[in-house]
Design a protein around this motif. Sequence first.
Motif, mmCIF file in Angstrom:
data_model
loop_
_atom_site.group_PDB
_atom_site.id
_atom_site.type_symbol
_atom_site.label_atom_id
_atom_site.label_comp_id
_atom_site.label_asym_id
_atom_site.label_seq_id
_atom_site.Cartn_x
_atom_site.Cartn_y
_atom_site.Cartn_z
ATOM 1 N N MET A 1 17.060 8.141 11.888
ATOM 2 C CA MET A 1 17.478 7.411 10.689
ATOM 3 C C MET A 1 16.796 8.021 9.463
ATOM 4 N N ALA A 2 17.585 8.292 8.412
ATOM 5 C CA ALA A 2 17.012 8.869 7.192
ATOM 6 C C ALA A 2 16.173 7.810 6.461
ATOM 7 N N VAL A 3 15.101 8.244 5.832
ATOM 8 C CA VAL A 3 14.289 7.320 5.033
ATOM 9 C C VAL A 3 14.086 7.881 3.635
ATOM 10 N N ARG A 4 13.858 6.962 2.682
ATOM 11 C CA ARG A 4 13.528 7.405 1.329
ATOM 12 C C ARG A 4 12.124 6.922 0.993
ATOM 13 N N TYR A 5 11.412 7.793 0.251
ATOM 14 C CA TYR A 5 10.033 7.486 -0.151
ATOM 15 C C TYR A 5 10.029 6.389 -1.204
ATOM 16 N N VAL A 6 9.067 5.459 -1.120
ATOM 17 C CA VAL A 6 8.986 4.373 -2.100
ATOM 18 C C VAL A 6 7.718 4.452 -2.959
ATOM 19 N N GLN A 7 6.536 4.452 -2.337
ATOM 20 C CA GLN A 7 5.312 4.429 -3.146
ATOM 21 C C GLN A 7 4.098 4.771 -2.280
ATOM 22 N N THR A 8 2.986 5.124 -2.931
ATOM 23 C CA THR A 8 1.718 5.447 -2.245
ATOM 24 C C THR A 8 0.584 4.642 -2.865
ATOM 25 N N CYS A 9 -0.342 4.179 -2.008
ATOM 26 C CA CYS A 9 -1.549 3.507 -2.514
ATOM 27 C C CYS A 9 -2.723 3.879 -1.614
ATOM 28 N N ARG A 10 -3.921 3.471 -2.002
ATOM 29 C CA ARG A 10 -5.113 3.689 -1.166
ATOM 30 C C ARG A 10 -5.167 2.621 -0.081
ATOM 31 N N LEU A 11 -5.668 2.979 1.097
ATOM 32 C CA LEU A 11 -5.886 1.990 2.154
ATOM 33 C C LEU A 11 -7.275 2.207 2.764
ATOM 34 N N PRO A 12 -8.268 1.455 2.261
ATOM 35 C CA PRO A 12 -9.593 1.571 2.882
ATOM 36 C C PRO A 12 -9.580 0.908 4.259
ATOM 37 N N THR A 13 -10.186 1.557 5.245
ATOM 38 C CA THR A 13 -10.294 1.006 6.606
ATOM 39 C C THR A 13 -11.731 1.219 7.069
ATOM 40 N N PRO A 14 -12.126 0.609 8.179
ATOM 41 C CA PRO A 14 -13.485 0.858 8.683
ATOM 42 C C PRO A 14 -13.695 2.325 9.053
ATOM 43 N N PHE A 15 -12.613 3.095 9.193
ATOM 44 C CA PHE A 15 -12.732 4.482 9.663
ATOM 45 C C PHE A 15 -12.728 5.481 8.510
ATOM 46 N N GLY A 16 -12.165 5.086 7.384
ATOM 47 C CA GLY A 16 -12.075 5.984 6.241
ATOM 48 C C GLY A 16 -11.077 5.434 5.240
ATOM 49 N N VAL A 17 -11.036 6.050 4.070
ATOM 50 C CA VAL A 17 -10.083 5.615 3.040
ATOM 51 C C VAL A 17 -8.843 6.504 3.126
ATOM 52 N N PHE A 18 -7.758 5.908 3.606
ATOM 53 C CA PHE A 18 -6.502 6.642 3.788
ATOM 54 C C PHE A 18 -5.614 6.449 2.559
ATOM 55 N N ASP A 19 -4.625 7.331 2.429
ATOM 56 C CA ASP A 19 -3.506 7.067 1.515
ATOM 57 C C ASP A 19 -2.383 6.488 2.359
ATOM 58 N N MET A 20 -1.770 5.423 1.860
ATOM 59 C CA MET A 20 -0.664 4.799 2.594
ATOM 60 C C MET A 20 0.631 5.040 1.832
ATOM 61 N N HIS A 21 1.573 5.710 2.501
ATOM 62 C CA HIS A 21 2.854 6.074 1.890
ATOM 63 C C HIS A 21 3.947 5.209 2.518
ATOM 64 N N GLY A 22 4.728 4.533 1.667
ATOM 65 C CA GLY A 22 5.785 3.653 2.166
ATOM 66 C C GLY A 22 7.146 4.315 2.100
ATOM 67 N N PHE A 23 7.930 4.097 3.163
ATOM 68 C CA PHE A 23 9.292 4.657 3.251
ATOM 69 C C PHE A 23 10.253 3.554 3.685
ATOM 70 N N GLU A 24 11.521 3.721 3.325
ATOM 71 C CA GLU A 24 12.527 2.711 3.662
ATOM 72 C C GLU A 24 13.787 3.382 4.197
ATOM 73 N N GLU A 25 14.374 2.767 5.227
ATOM 74 C CA GLU A 25 15.689 3.219 5.711
ATOM 75 C C GLU A 25 16.732 2.543 4.835
ATOM 76 N N PRO A 26 17.443 3.281 3.992
ATOM 77 C CA PRO A 26 18.405 2.636 3.087
ATOM 78 C C PRO A 26 19.478 1.849 3.846
ATOM 79 N N ASP A 27 19.864 2.333 5.035
ATOM 80 C CA ASP A 27 20.963 1.680 5.752
ATOM 81 C C ASP A 27 20.570 0.338 6.354
ATOM 82 N N THR A 28 19.314 0.225 6.796
ATOM 83 C CA THR A 28 18.913 -0.983 7.528
ATOM 84 C C THR A 28 17.860 -1.813 6.784
ATOM 85 N N GLY A 29 17.220 -1.223 5.780
ATOM 86 C CA GLY A 29 16.129 -1.908 5.081
ATOM 87 C C GLY A 29 14.822 -1.856 5.858
#
Length: 203
Positions: A1-29
């Motif tokens: 299923m194809a996805v489109r990029y939406v947004q990126t933010c920081r995600l601090p976790t006990p293991f490290g500070v990750f970047d979290m990138h959100g994607f959406e399937e336009p056909d199914t949401g």
Amino acid sequence: MAVRYVQTCRLPTPFGVFDMHGFEEPDTGKEHIALTLGDLESDEPMLARTHSECLTGDALYSMRCDCGYQLEAALRSIAREGRGILMYLRQEGRGIGLLNKIRAYKLQDEGADTVEANERLGFAADLRDYSMCKDMLGHLGIRSLKLMTNNPRKVDALRSLGIDVVERVAIHVGRNPHNEHYLNTKQSKLGHWLETHQDDDPA
Ligand SMILES: Nc1nc2c(ncn2[C@@H]2O[C@H](COP(=O)(O)OP(=O)(O)OP(=O)(O)O)[C@@H](O)[C@H]2O)c(=O)[nH]1
Ligand SMILES: [Zn+2]
């Protein structure tokens, strides 16, 4: 299923500070995410995990499967390496959804194995599709992976999408009396590479 990029933010976790990138399937949401750490520009193969959603294992500490343990081990390994990606794919229950997974678990409580339970409900053993990974990696500019998995079909599926999996890294964690039969079935019926030996220290 194809996805489109939406947004990126920081995600601090006990293991490290990750970047979290959100994607959406336009056909199914349907929404998927990728957590990344470190340099995305380099051409060096990147430590990676494609993790299929398992609400029970990932969030509710279920010991019926190994998912929660694998999720934590993958994040720890990426943090230790200082660079990597975890794609968290919303394909709960190998694609049958949460409520059908509960139906399948009920059949397993009554003696079916994980494959038989899916079949009795009218589903194939594994309905997952990994094509969104191609778009996610393409968007992030990641070209080659060292993939943490025990599932040969996952490696084949990614390679057949044209994703360069240069290495398969075993991720053997979380075996316990409640998932012993499940893991043995994955090995015998789904072909997973699961030796009985477990890594003592996944991190
Ligand atoms: N239908 C069904 N899905 C399950 C069951 N147990 C776990 N799952 C789902 O299976 C998916 C994880 O797949 P696994 O087969 O455990 O592992 P994998 O992702 O194929 O392989 P690894 O990369 O080695 O973890 C998640 O989406 C879980 O929700 C079950 O008994 N029945
Ligand atoms: Zn699970």
